[in-house]
Design a protein around this motif. Structure first.
Motif, short mmCIF file in Angstrom:
data_model
loop_
_atom_site.label_atom_id
_atom_site.label_comp_id
_atom_site.label_asym_id
_atom_site.label_seq_id
_atom_site.Cartn_x
_atom_site.Cartn_y
_atom_site.Cartn_z
N LEU A 1 0.83 -1.21 0.00
CA LEU A 1 0.00 0.00 0.00
C LEU A 1 0.86 1.26 0.00
O LEU A 1 0.61 2.20 -0.75
N LYS A 2 1.89 1.26 0.83
CA LYS A 2 2.75 2.44 0.91
C LYS A 2 3.51 2.65 -0.40
O LYS A 2 3.74 3.79 -0.81
N ILE A 3 3.84 1.58 -1.09
CA ILE A 3 4.51 1.70 -2.38
C ILE A 3 3.56 2.27 -3.42
O ILE A 3 3.91 3.20 -4.17
N TYR A 4 2.35 1.72 -3.48
CA TYR A 4 1.36 2.24 -4.44
C TYR A 4 1.15 3.74 -4.24
O TYR A 4 1.06 4.50 -5.21
N PHE A 5 1.06 4.16 -2.99
CA PHE A 5 0.81 5.57 -2.70
C PHE A 5 2.05 6.43 -2.97
O PHE A 5 1.94 7.54 -3.50
N SER A 6 3.21 5.93 -2.61
CA SER A 6 4.43 6.72 -2.79
C SER A 6 4.71 6.98 -4.26
O SER A 6 5.22 8.04 -4.64
N VAL A 7 4.38 6.02 -5.12
CA VAL A 7 4.55 6.20 -6.56
C VAL A 7 3.74 7.39 -7.06
O VAL A 7 4.11 8.06 -8.03
N LYS A 8 2.63 7.67 -6.37
CA LYS A 8 1.76 8.80 -6.74
C LYS A 8 2.07 10.04 -5.90
O LYS A 8 1.28 10.98 -5.85
N ASN A 9 3.24 10.05 -5.25
CA ASN A 9 3.67 11.17 -4.40
C ASN A 9 2.74 11.40 -3.22
O ASN A 9 2.54 12.54 -2.77
N LEU A 10 2.17 10.33 -2.71
CA LEU A 10 1.33 10.39 -1.52
C LEU A 10 2.04 9.63 -0.40
O LEU A 10 2.64 8.58 -0.63
N TYR B 1 -8.52 15.16 6.04
CA TYR B 1 -9.15 14.59 4.84
C TYR B 1 -9.13 15.60 3.70
O TYR B 1 -8.84 15.25 2.55
N ALA B 2 -9.44 16.86 4.01
CA ALA B 2 -9.40 17.89 2.98
C ALA B 2 -8.00 17.99 2.38
O ALA B 2 -7.85 18.12 1.15
N GLU B 3 -6.98 17.92 3.21
CA GLU B 3 -5.60 18.00 2.73
C GLU B 3 -5.24 16.79 1.88
O GLU B 3 -4.62 16.92 0.81
N ALA B 4 -5.64 15.60 2.33
CA ALA B 4 -5.31 14.38 1.59
C ALA B 4 -6.02 14.34 0.24
O ALA B 4 -5.45 13.91 -0.77
N MET B 5 -7.28 14.78 0.21
CA MET B 5 -8.01 14.81 -1.06
C MET B 5 -7.40 15.83 -2.02
O MET B 5 -7.35 15.61 -3.24
N THR B 6 -6.92 16.94 -1.48
CA THR B 6 -6.23 17.92 -2.31
C THR B 6 -4.97 17.32 -2.90
O THR B 6 -4.67 17.49 -4.09
N ASN B 7 -4.23 16.58 -2.08
CA ASN B 7 -3.01 15.92 -2.56
C ASN B 7 -3.32 14.92 -3.67
O ASN B 7 -2.62 14.86 -4.69
N MET B 8 -4.37 14.13 -3.46
CA MET B 8 -4.75 13.15 -4.49
C MET B 8 -5.19 13.86 -5.77
O MET B 8 -4.90 13.40 -6.88
N GLY B 9 -5.88 14.98 -5.61
CA GLY B 9 -6.35 15.73 -6.77
C GLY B 9 -5.24 16.37 -7.59
O GLY B 9 -5.51 16.90 -8.68
N ARG B 10 -4.01 16.33 -7.11
CA ARG B 10 -2.87 16.90 -7.82
C ARG B 10 -2.08 15.86 -8.60
O ARG B 10 -1.09 16.21 -9.26
N ILE B 11 -2.48 14.61 -8.56
CA ILE B 11 -1.70 13.56 -9.21
C ILE B 11 -1.69 13.75 -10.73
O ILE B 11 -2.73 13.74 -11.38
N GLU B 12 -0.51 13.97 -11.27
CA GLU B 12 -0.26 13.98 -12.72
C GLU B 12 -1.31 14.79 -13.50
O GLU B 12 -1.81 14.33 -14.54
#
Length: 336
Positions: free
Chosen positions: A178-187, A307-318
């Motif tokens: 899980l941590k690898i999948y997320f780190s690849v997406k800069n999370l 949660y707001a911060e994490a969703m913002t981070n996900m919304g910035r992927i590529e």
């Protein structure tokens, strides 16, 4: 005088930013071409129109709130937040035809919202931004936070089945994977544990968890030993033994399946997480500490901020911005 001019310009920038945050709608620069209030000039009613349509959608079928939240994850983790999940393919090679997308719902609802925006502001608001705004409003309409979102994404032109099957973390993932999948997406680990809390709303099909959790843990033909012994019989009653095609639905958060709250963390801490990937959060020092803190929290305030911060981070992927990508009139327009 030069110094005074610099100071005046600085004050103007700060005031403008504060005004946007307070609701005047002036765009606030964000990440890599994104901005809060990006459509202030070109489609000022965009976010209100999305929320109004989402209200009707959720009133018609409350299961669509968690479905549209999940929709954003599937879009952003595969080729970035570019609405490539929406693209249809004549040869069945797009993301929506992938094995990981077989139970995904929300295509019709995104098109429905897009049609409303096309009536108001033709060829202006991207499908990628609609997916992000719809996910935010799905959370809000489930009694969660309604945070500000960065917009300005453009739609991608490529959609591949193999990308969807390779880039999304399977529900049977352990904490290392899980941590690898997320780190690849800069999370980071915090994004992982916070976004996992999305499982506080919605349902899952038995075929997505029963084999790993109930009947063939680690290929050993047994129940996951970490699973709560009182919870396991409830799941067994609902799910046919190890059937990977069992489409029976089970609530992911049995106590409050359509309320965005902290029950998910209490369930995980009590070994009542539905997926192996939920239980895996207890197998890392940092994610476990966060689960413990949220499980005992008296208020959702900290979690909602995170949660707001994490969703913002996900919304910035590529993201595609500026001259990259396109704006589509129909989100599922066929791949050339």
């Amino acid at each position: 005088m030069a110094l005074l001019g610099v100071l005046v310009r600085a004050v103007i920038i700060v005031v403008a930013a504060a005004a946007a945050v307070s609701g005047s709608g002036l765009p606030v620069p964000g990440f890599d071409g994104l901005a809060i209030g990006f459509y202030h000039e070109t489609c000022p009613q965009a976010e209100d129109l999305v929320l109004a349509e989402m209200r009707e959608i959720v009133q018609e079928d409350r299961t669509l709130a968690p479905a549209l939240l999940r929709f954003m994850l599937h879009d952003c983790f595969v080729r970035g937040c570019d609405a490539s999940i929406m693209l249809k393919s004549r040869e069945k090679i797009g993301e929506r035809d992938a094995n990981s997308s077989y139970s995904l719902r929300g295509y019709e609802q995104i098109e429905r919202i897009k049609a409303k925006l096309e009536d108001e502001c033709p060829m202006t608001v991207s499908c990628a931004d609609i997916i992000v705004m719809a996910a935010r409003d799905a959370v809000f309409l489930s009694n969660g936070p309604r945070y500000q979102v960065e917009t300005g994404r453009r739609d991608g032109k490529v959609s591949c089945t193999i990308d969807a099957d390779n880039d999304l973390p399977p529900p049977g993932s352990n904490i290392v994977d899980l941590k690898i999948y997320f780190s690849v997406k800069n999370l980071g680990w915090k994004d992982l544990v916070v976004l996992s809390g999305s499982h506080t709303i919605g349902r899952a099909q038995c075929g997505s968890f029963a084999r790993d959790r109930l009947y063939n843990y680690s290929g050993e033909g047994r129940q996951d030993p970490s699973l709560n012994t009182a919870y396991a019989p409830e799941l067994r009653k609902a799910c046919v033994a190890g059937d990977p095609f069992d489409k029976t639905y089970v609530d992911m958060d049995p106590g409050s399946p359509y309320t965005f709250d902290l029950s998910y963390y209490r369930d995980v801490y009590s070994n009542r997480g539905l997926f192996v990937s939920d239980q895996a959060l207890l197998n890392d020092r940092w994610t476990r500490q966060y689960v413990e803190r949220m499980a005992s929290a008296d208020s959702t305030d900290e979690y909602f901020r995170d949660y707001a911060e994490a969703m913002t981070n996900m919304g910035r992927i590529e993201v595609l911005t500026g001259d990259n990508g396109e704006i589509r009139k129909v989100c599922g327009a066929y791949v050339d």
